[in-house]
Write a protein that holds these residues in place. Structure first.
Motif, PDB file in Angstrom:
ATOM      1  N   SER A   1      -7.610   6.432   3.049  1.00 49.86           N
ATOM      2  CA  SER A   1      -8.097   5.060   2.988  1.00 49.86           C
ATOM      3  C   SER A   1      -8.469   4.749   1.547  1.00 49.86           C
ATOM      4  CB  SER A   1      -9.318   4.879   3.897  1.00 49.86           C
ATOM      5  OG  SER A   1      -9.813   3.553   3.794  1.00 49.86           O
ATOM      6  N   MET A   2      -8.099   3.569   1.084  1.00 49.46           N
ATOM      7  CA  MET A   2      -8.330   3.243  -0.327  1.00 49.46           C
ATOM      8  C   MET A   2      -9.810   3.117  -0.668  1.00 49.46           C
ATOM      9  SD  MET A   2      -5.423   3.312  -1.732  1.00 49.46           S
ATOM     10  CE  MET A   2      -6.266   3.017  -3.269  1.00 49.46           C
TER      11      MET A   2
ATOM     12  N   PHE B   1       5.222  15.647  -1.172  1.00 53.53           N
ATOM     13  CA  PHE B   1       3.960  14.994  -0.817  1.00 53.53           C
ATOM     14  C   PHE B   1       4.224  13.566  -0.387  1.00 53.53           C
ATOM     15  CE2 PHE B   1       0.220  12.451  -1.823  1.00 53.53           C
ATOM     16  CZ  PHE B   1      -0.808  13.201  -1.265  1.00 53.53           C
ATOM     17  N   ILE B   2       3.597  13.168   0.712  1.00 54.15           N
ATOM     18  CA  ILE B   2       3.721  11.807   1.243  1.00 54.15           C
ATOM     19  C   ILE B   2       2.335  11.280   1.553  1.00 54.15           C
ATOM     20  CG2 ILE B   2       4.593  10.396   3.160  1.00 54.15           C
ATOM     21  CD1 ILE B   2       6.791  12.646   3.463  1.00 54.15           C
ATOM     22  N   LEU B   3       1.982  10.139   0.987  1.00 49.38           N
ATOM     23  CA  LEU B   3       0.718   9.482   1.314  1.00 49.38           C
ATOM     24  C   LEU B   3       0.992   8.361   2.299  1.00 49.38           C
ATOM     25  CD1 LEU B   3      -2.261   8.559  -0.852  1.00 49.38           C
ATOM     26  CD2 LEU B   3      -1.187   6.736   0.456  1.00 49.38           C
ATOM     27  N   ARG B   4       0.227   8.326   3.392  1.00 47.74           N
ATOM     28  CA  ARG B   4       0.365   7.267   4.383  1.00 47.74           C
ATOM     29  C   ARG B   4      -0.941   6.499   4.537  1.00 47.74           C
ATOM     30  NH1 ARG B   4       3.729  10.569   9.046  1.00 47.74           N
ATOM     31  NH2 ARG B   4       5.698  10.717   7.890  1.00 47.74           N
ATOM     32  N   GLU B   5      -0.801   5.240   4.910  1.00 45.29           N
ATOM     33  CA  GLU B   5      -1.926   4.329   5.011  1.00 45.29           C
ATOM     34  C   GLU B   5      -2.756   4.584   6.271  1.00 45.29           C
ATOM     35  OE1 GLU B   5       1.242   3.506   4.424  1.00 45.29           O
ATOM     36  OE2 GLU B   5       1.363   2.109   2.725  1.00 45.29           O
ATOM     37  N   PHE B   6      -4.069   4.747   6.063  1.00 48.19           N
ATOM     38  CA  PHE B   6      -5.007   4.831   7.179  1.00 48.19           C
ATOM     39  C   PHE B   6      -6.265   4.067   6.775  1.00 48.19           C
ATOM     40  CE2 PHE B   6      -7.942   6.574  10.286  1.00 48.19           C
ATOM     41  CZ  PHE B   6      -7.149   6.726  11.411  1.00 48.19           C
ATOM     42  N   PRO B   7      -6.159   2.731   6.656  1.00 53.26           N
ATOM     43  CA  PRO B   7      -7.312   1.952   6.174  1.00 53.26           C
ATOM     44  C   PRO B   7      -8.478   1.994   7.143  1.00 53.26           C
ATOM     45  CG  PRO B   7      -5.595   0.504   7.021  1.00 53.26           C
ATOM     46  CD  PRO B   7      -5.004   1.890   6.983  1.00 53.26           C
TER      47      PRO B   7
ATOM     48  N   ASP C   1     -11.152  -0.090   6.720  1.00 53.42           N
ATOM     49  CA  ASP C   1     -11.832  -1.369   6.663  1.00 53.42           C
ATOM     50  C   ASP C   1     -10.865  -2.415   6.103  1.00 53.42           C
ATOM     51  OD1 ASP C   1     -12.097  -1.360   3.652  1.00 53.42           O
ATOM     52  OD2 ASP C   1     -13.261   0.424   4.131  1.00 53.42           O
ATOM     53  N   PRO C   2     -11.217  -3.704   6.174  1.00 54.72           N
ATOM     54  CA  PRO C   2     -10.305  -4.756   5.711  1.00 54.72           C
ATOM     55  C   PRO C   2      -9.926  -4.639   4.234  1.00 54.72           C
ATOM     56  CG  PRO C   2     -12.039  -5.698   7.063  1.00 54.72           C
ATOM     57  CD  PRO C   2     -12.426  -4.269   6.812  1.00 54.72           C
ATOM     58  N   LEU C   3     -10.859  -4.224   3.398  1.00 51.81           N
ATOM     59  CA  LEU C   3     -10.555  -4.125   1.979  1.00 51.81           C
ATOM     60  C   LEU C   3      -9.518  -3.037   1.706  1.00 51.81           C
ATOM     61  CD1 LEU C   3     -11.136  -5.165  -0.849  1.00 51.81           C
ATOM     62  CD2 LEU C   3     -13.032  -3.532  -1.001  1.00 51.81           C
ATOM     63  N   ALA C   4      -9.625  -1.917   2.414  1.00 51.70           N
ATOM     64  CA  ALA C   4      -8.628  -0.857   2.263  1.00 51.70           C
ATOM     65  C   ALA C   4      -7.257  -1.336   2.721  1.00 51.70           C
ATOM     66  CB  ALA C   4      -9.056   0.376   3.053  1.00 51.70           C
ATOM     67  N   THR C   5      -7.221  -2.121   3.800  1.00 58.36           N
ATOM     68  CA  THR C   5      -5.954  -2.700   4.259  1.00 58.36           C
ATOM     69  C   THR C   5      -5.358  -3.592   3.180  1.00 58.36           C
ATOM     70  OG1 THR C   5      -6.761  -2.685   6.545  1.00 58.36           O
ATOM     71  CG2 THR C   5      -4.848  -4.063   6.074  1.00 58.36           C
ATOM     72  N   ALA C   6      -6.189  -4.443   2.593  1.00 59.08           N
ATOM     73  CA  ALA C   6      -5.720  -5.328   1.529  1.00 59.08           C
ATOM     74  C   ALA C   6      -5.163  -4.533   0.351  1.00 59.08           C
ATOM     75  CB  ALA C   6      -6.868  -6.222   1.066  1.00 59.08           C
ATOM     76  N   ALA C   7      -5.871  -3.487  -0.051  1.00 62.53           N
ATOM     77  CA  ALA C   7      -5.421  -2.679  -1.187  1.00 62.53           C
ATOM     78  C   ALA C   7      -4.076  -2.029  -0.897  1.00 62.53           C
ATOM     79  CB  ALA C   7      -6.476  -1.621  -1.507  1.00 62.53           C
ATOM     80  N   PHE C   8      -3.894  -1.514   0.317  1.00 66.80           N
ATOM     81  CA  PHE C   8      -2.614  -0.906   0.672  1.00 66.80           C
ATOM     82  C   PHE C   8      -1.491  -1.940   0.692  1.00 66.80           C
ATOM     83  CE2 PHE C   8      -4.746   2.875   2.838  1.00 66.80           C
ATOM     84  CZ  PHE C   8      -4.230   3.794   1.942  1.00 66.80           C
ATOM     85  N   MET C   9      -1.760  -3.130   1.209  1.00 70.35           N
ATOM     86  CA  MET C   9      -0.757  -4.192   1.222  1.00 70.35           C
ATOM     87  C   MET C   9      -0.310  -4.518  -0.200  1.00 70.35           C
ATOM     88  SD  MET C   9      -2.468  -6.675   4.120  1.00 70.35           S
ATOM     89  CE  MET C   9      -1.317  -8.044   3.862  1.00 70.35           C
ATOM     90  N   LEU C  10      -1.254  -4.640  -1.087  1.00 72.84           N
ATOM     91  CA  LEU C  10      -0.944  -4.976  -2.478  1.00 72.84           C
ATOM     92  C   LEU C  10      -0.178  -3.855  -3.167  1.00 72.84           C
ATOM     93  CD1 LEU C  10      -4.402  -6.582  -3.118  1.00 72.84           C
ATOM     94  CD2 LEU C  10      -2.229  -7.813  -3.338  1.00 72.84           C
TER      95      LEU C  10
ATOM     96  N   ARG D   1      -1.413   3.170  10.720  1.00 77.70           N
ATOM     97  CA  ARG D   1      -2.737   3.701  11.057  1.00 77.70           C
ATOM     98  C   ARG D   1      -2.846   3.990  12.558  1.00 77.70           C
ATOM     99  NH1 ARG D   1      -7.369   2.514  13.325  1.00 77.70           N
ATOM    100  NH2 ARG D   1      -9.335   3.019  12.317  1.00 77.70           N
ATOM    101  N   THR D   2      -2.408   3.034  13.377  1.00 79.24           N
ATOM    102  CA  THR D   2      -2.515   3.192  14.827  1.00 79.24           C
ATOM    103  C   THR D   2      -1.690   4.374  15.309  1.00 79.24           C
ATOM    104  OG1 THR D   2      -2.929   0.829  15.134  1.00 79.24           O
ATOM    105  CG2 THR D   2      -2.113   2.052  17.043  1.00 79.24           C
ATOM    106  N   ARG D   3      -0.484   4.526  14.789  1.00 75.95           N
ATOM    107  CA  ARG D   3       0.369   5.648  15.198  1.00 75.95           C
ATOM    108  C   ARG D   3      -0.288   6.983  14.831  1.00 75.95           C
ATOM    109  NH1 ARG D   3       4.883   8.582  12.905  1.00 75.95           N
ATOM    110  NH2 ARG D   3       6.258   9.313  14.571  1.00 75.95           N
ATOM    111  N   ALA D   4      -0.874   7.045  13.638  1.00 74.34           N
ATOM    112  CA  ALA D   4      -1.533   8.282  13.224  1.00 74.34           C
ATOM    113  C   ALA D   4      -2.683   8.629  14.153  1.00 74.34           C
ATOM    114  CB  ALA D   4      -2.038   8.141  11.788  1.00 74.34           C
ATOM    115  N   ASN D   5      -3.421   7.618  14.558  1.00 80.01           N
ATOM    116  CA  ASN D   5      -4.559   7.848  15.452  1.00 80.01           C
ATOM    117  C   ASN D   5      -4.107   8.252  16.845  1.00 80.01           C
ATOM    118  OD1 ASN D   5      -6.559   6.049  17.525  1.00 80.01           O
ATOM    119  ND2 ASN D   5      -7.554   7.509  16.178  1.00 80.01           N
ATOM    120  N   GLU D   6      -3.139   7.534  17.381  1.00 78.25           N
ATOM    121  CA  GLU D   6      -2.731   7.755  18.768  1.00 78.25           C
ATOM    122  C   GLU D   6      -1.830   8.970  18.936  1.00 78.25           C
ATOM    123  OE1 GLU D   6      -1.012   4.078  20.056  1.00 78.25           O
ATOM    124  OE2 GLU D   6      -2.961   3.056  20.206  1.00 78.25           O
TER     125      GLU D   6
END
Length: 229
Positions: free
Chosen positions: A78-79, A107-113, A115-124, A187-192
């Motif tokens: 998470s960012m 190495f592969i980094l995947r998004e797991f935000p 909070d909303p700000l982390a989501t925004a940072a990943f989108m950008l 994020r959802t796939r990683a969790n589930e």
């Protein structure tokens, strides 16, 4: 490491980023639990199918290193996670030099935000295409200048100007509903599917490790998973 918000808290996170404040960010993030320091000889916390782990995702993977390397490291981050920032500042440079650039691991980094700000940072960061990982490193390096300030979006915009992202593009990306949904689908796939519920979480050839890992522990794990010649 930081714990993920509950499904109910996640559902209440607004797609509208433009009214984010530090106070609202803290509330939206839910209860984020601080873990202790990484332990020596870190043990795996479980195992998942490598085939399923590497199956196509809502967003394409950006692979650092030799695609044919014998060891695959996947990080869910998470960012806005300070432990993730510490890993990328203190551990990743040595991991890249000694193992990724040497062809011993990819190495592969995947998004797991979290909070909303982390989501925004990943989108950008995704907007920068193949520069995504460089932008992620920049945002982690300057995390205190945007993630923990009273006007986080202003700070985020300021940092990303260094990567060539204009204000108009910045605002357009944050209105991209399709990209928002894709980041959260990762994020959802990683969790589930893989039981990820905190950051950083690493999968090394399918073995799951939670929390920070020292470079010495990475070395031991990679050595154990590298086929003998």
């Amino acid at each position: 490491m930081f714990a993920a918000p509950s499904p109910k808290e996640q559902a209440n996170m607004s797609f509208s980023f433009f009214s984010l404040s530090r106070r609202r960010l803290i509330v939206a993030a839910g209860a984020m639990l601080l873990a202790g320091p990484a332990l020596a000889d870190k043990a795996a916390a479980g195992k998942v199918s490598v085939e399923e782990l590497m199956a196509p995702n809502a967003l394409p993977d950006i692979v650092e290193g030799d695609a044919n390397a014998p060891v695959t490291i996947v990080e869910y981050a998470s960012m806005t996670c300070s432990h993730c920032a510490a890993f990328h500042h203190e551990v990743y440079p040595a991991l890249k030099k000694n193992y990724i650039d040497a062809g011993k691991a990819k190495f592969i980094l995947r998004e797991f935000p979290l909070d909303p700000l982390a989501t925004a940072a990943f989108m950008l960061a995704r907007e920068l295409g193949d520069k995504r990982d460089a932008v992620v490193d920049l945002l982690f390096a300057q995390q205190k200048n945007w993630a923990f300030v009273d006007k986080p979006l202003d700070g985020l915009a300021s940092v990303l100007k260094q990567a060539g992202l204009s204000q108009d593009k910045f605002e357009a990306v944050l209105k991209d509903q399709a990209l928002y949904e894709k980041v959260n689908a990762v994020r959802t796939r990683a969790n589930e599917k893989f039981g990820v519920n905190s950051t950083p979480t690493f999968f090394i050839n399918g073995d799951k490790y939670t929390g920070e890992i020292t470079i010495d522990d990475f070395g031991k794990i990679i050595a154990a998973k590298t086929p003998a010649k």
